[in-house]
Design a protein around this motif. Structure first.
Motif, mmCIF file in Angstrom:
data_model
loop_
_atom_site.group_PDB
_atom_site.id
_atom_site.type_symbol
_atom_site.label_atom_id
_atom_site.label_comp_id
_atom_site.label_asym_id
_atom_site.label_seq_id
_atom_site.Cartn_x
_atom_site.Cartn_y
_atom_site.Cartn_z
ATOM 1 N N UNK A 272 0.866 -1.174 0.000
ATOM 2 C CA UNK A 272 0.000 0.000 0.000
ATOM 3 C C UNK A 272 0.906 1.228 0.000
ATOM 4 N N UNK A 273 0.998 1.947 -1.117
ATOM 5 C CA UNK A 273 1.884 3.126 -1.171
ATOM 6 C C UNK A 273 1.465 4.185 -0.158
ATOM 7 N N UNK A 274 2.443 4.909 0.343
ATOM 8 C CA UNK A 274 2.178 5.987 1.289
ATOM 9 C C UNK A 274 1.285 7.051 0.661
ATOM 10 N N UNK A 275 0.290 7.496 1.407
ATOM 11 C CA UNK A 275 -0.603 8.538 0.917
ATOM 12 C C UNK A 275 -0.016 9.928 1.099
ATOM 13 N N UNK A 276 -0.685 10.886 0.503
ATOM 14 C CA UNK A 276 -0.172 12.261 0.499
ATOM 15 C C UNK A 276 -1.346 13.226 0.430
ATOM 16 N N UNK A 277 -1.172 14.387 1.053
ATOM 17 C CA UNK A 277 -2.172 15.446 0.949
ATOM 18 C C UNK A 277 -1.928 16.197 -0.362
ATOM 19 N N UNK A 278 -2.414 15.624 -1.451
ATOM 20 C CA UNK A 278 -2.156 16.183 -2.777
ATOM 21 C C UNK A 278 -2.716 17.600 -2.923
ATOM 22 N N UNK A 279 -3.893 17.844 -2.358
ATOM 23 C CA UNK A 279 -4.507 19.160 -2.527
ATOM 24 C C UNK A 279 -3.648 20.261 -1.904
ATOM 25 N N UNK A 280 -3.106 19.996 -0.718
ATOM 26 C CA UNK A 280 -2.292 21.019 -0.047
ATOM 27 C C UNK A 280 -1.044 21.332 -0.850
ATOM 28 N N UNK A 281 -0.373 20.297 -1.351
ATOM 29 C CA UNK A 281 0.855 20.524 -2.109
ATOM 30 C C UNK A 281 0.581 21.061 -3.508
ATOM 31 N N UNK A 282 -0.566 20.709 -4.063
ATOM 32 C CA UNK A 282 -0.892 21.180 -5.419
ATOM 33 C C UNK A 282 -1.015 22.690 -5.466
ATOM 34 N N UNK A 283 -1.302 23.306 -4.323
ATOM 35 C CA UNK A 283 -1.395 24.767 -4.303
ATOM 36 C C UNK A 283 -0.049 25.415 -4.589
ATOM 37 N N UNK A 284 1.023 24.635 -4.465
ATOM 38 C CA UNK A 284 2.361 25.151 -4.769
ATOM 39 C C UNK A 284 2.694 25.062 -6.249
ATOM 40 N N UNK A 285 1.865 24.331 -7.000
ATOM 41 C CA UNK A 285 2.224 24.017 -8.385
ATOM 42 C C UNK A 285 2.206 25.245 -9.298
ATOM 43 N N UNK A 286 1.396 26.219 -8.965
ATOM 44 C CA UNK A 286 1.291 27.408 -9.811
ATOM 45 C C UNK A 286 2.349 28.424 -9.373
ATOM 46 N N UNK A 287 3.618 28.023 -9.486
ATOM 47 C CA UNK A 287 4.705 28.862 -8.988
ATOM 48 C C UNK A 287 5.078 29.942 -9.991
ATOM 49 N N UNK A 288 5.571 31.046 -9.463
ATOM 50 C CA UNK A 288 6.085 32.097 -10.334
ATOM 51 C C UNK A 288 7.477 31.704 -10.807
ATOM 52 N N UNK A 289 7.811 31.963 -12.058
ATOM 53 C CA UNK A 289 9.162 31.642 -12.540
ATOM 54 C C UNK A 289 10.199 32.535 -11.888
ATOM 55 N N UNK A 290 11.438 32.099 -11.920
ATOM 56 C CA UNK A 290 12.522 32.919 -11.413
ATOM 57 C C UNK A 290 12.584 34.213 -12.228
ATOM 58 N N UNK A 291 12.677 35.361 -11.574
ATOM 59 C CA UNK A 291 12.669 36.633 -12.315
ATOM 60 C C UNK A 291 13.823 36.777 -13.297
ATOM 61 N N UNK A 292 14.917 36.043 -13.056
ATOM 62 C CA UNK A 292 16.067 36.097 -13.960
ATOM 63 C C UNK A 292 16.087 34.937 -14.940
ATOM 64 N N UNK A 293 15.011 34.159 -14.977
ATOM 65 C CA UNK A 293 14.910 33.070 -15.936
ATOM 66 C C UNK A 293 15.764 31.861 -15.616
ATOM 67 N N UNK A 294 16.236 31.745 -14.377
ATOM 68 C CA UNK A 294 17.091 30.622 -14.008
ATOM 69 C C UNK A 294 16.261 29.394 -13.628
ATOM 70 N N UNK A 295 16.846 28.223 -13.810
ATOM 71 C CA UNK A 295 16.235 26.978 -13.352
ATOM 72 C C UNK A 295 16.691 26.744 -11.918
ATOM 73 N N UNK A 296 15.738 26.545 -11.020
ATOM 74 C CA UNK A 296 16.046 26.481 -9.588
ATOM 75 C C UNK A 296 16.039 25.024 -9.114
ATOM 76 N N UNK A 297 17.225 24.511 -8.772
ATOM 77 C CA UNK A 297 17.375 23.139 -8.306
ATOM 78 C C UNK A 297 17.303 23.102 -6.780
#
Length: 213
Positions: free
Chosen positions: A11-36
């Motif tokens: 049984x795979x571990x569950x997750x609060x997908x709704x809470x984390x999904x609110x982070x998905x609409x992130x603003x891009x880096x203002x300098x266009x960098x990829x953030x690792x």
């Protein structure tokens, strides 16, 4: 261990997908960098040193188009953490503090790619599933549960564990990646359940086991 595989249920571990999904609409880096981003205990088998070496291999021009931040508990191996801090300073990365749950969510919401460079057989890193839920891509070692979660290139890519040059190639491929070229991260499913779905599965499996007594 001598157990009958036909009687085992995962049984795979569950997750609060709704809470984390609110982070998905992130603003891009203002300098266009990829953030690792690295999230994990700062001990050798988690491979943070491999990640810093790989970031160094991007060269000045590559690092100018990217950022790297590492967060995690730092009290298990102070000498190792000291070496990481020195290396991070050399390559222009940031070694941040340990994060609480709210801090993890904020970190996920302000980065683009999670890197999991572990050198051992992780079982099923919850941080990878959390990254998927938050809309991040993932670069991870090609071992154990990490490779399984990124099967067929879903939501990211793998590299040969411990190979800084291979990881540098993977990071380079992610820098400036056009969203239209990305494989979408998985959403809630039987393989990536919500907390409620996991609870239902545990109850179902328990009832079935009781019926076999």
């Amino acid at each position: 261990l001598g157990l009958d595989a036909e009687r085992l249920r995962v049984v795979p571990t569950g997750l609060d997908w709704d809470a984390l999904a609110r982070s998905a609409d992130r603003a891009p880096d203002p300098d266009g960098r990829t953030r690792f981003l690295f999230l994990g205990t700062l001990v050798p088998h988690k491979g943070a040193h491999v990640l810093l070496d790989a970031f160094a291999r991007l060269g000045a021009a590559g690092r100018a188009r990217a950022t790297l931040t590492l967060h995690g508990p730092a009290d298990s191996d102070p000498a190792y953490v000291d070496a990481l801090e020195a290396r991070a300073t050399e390559v222009g990365a940031e070694l941040g503090p340990r994060l609480d749950r709210a801090g993890v969510a904020r970190a996920l919401s302000s980065h683009d790619v999670l890197v999991v460079p572990s050198l051992w057989l992780e079982v099923r890193p919850l941080v990878i599933v959390e990254a998927y839920a938050a809309g991040l891509r993932v670069v991870a070692s090609d071992l154990g549960g990490m490779a399984e979660l990124l099967g067929e290139g879903i939501g990211g890519r793998t590299f040969a564990a411990g190979d800084a040059a291979a990881l540098a190639d993977a990071l380079s491929a992610e820098v400036g990646l056009d969203p239209a070229e990305q494989n979408p991260a998985p959403g809630p499913s039987a393989a990536f359940p919500t907390w409620d779905a996991m609870l239902d599965s545990v109850i179902d499996e328990t009832e079935e086991a009781r019926a076999l007594r």
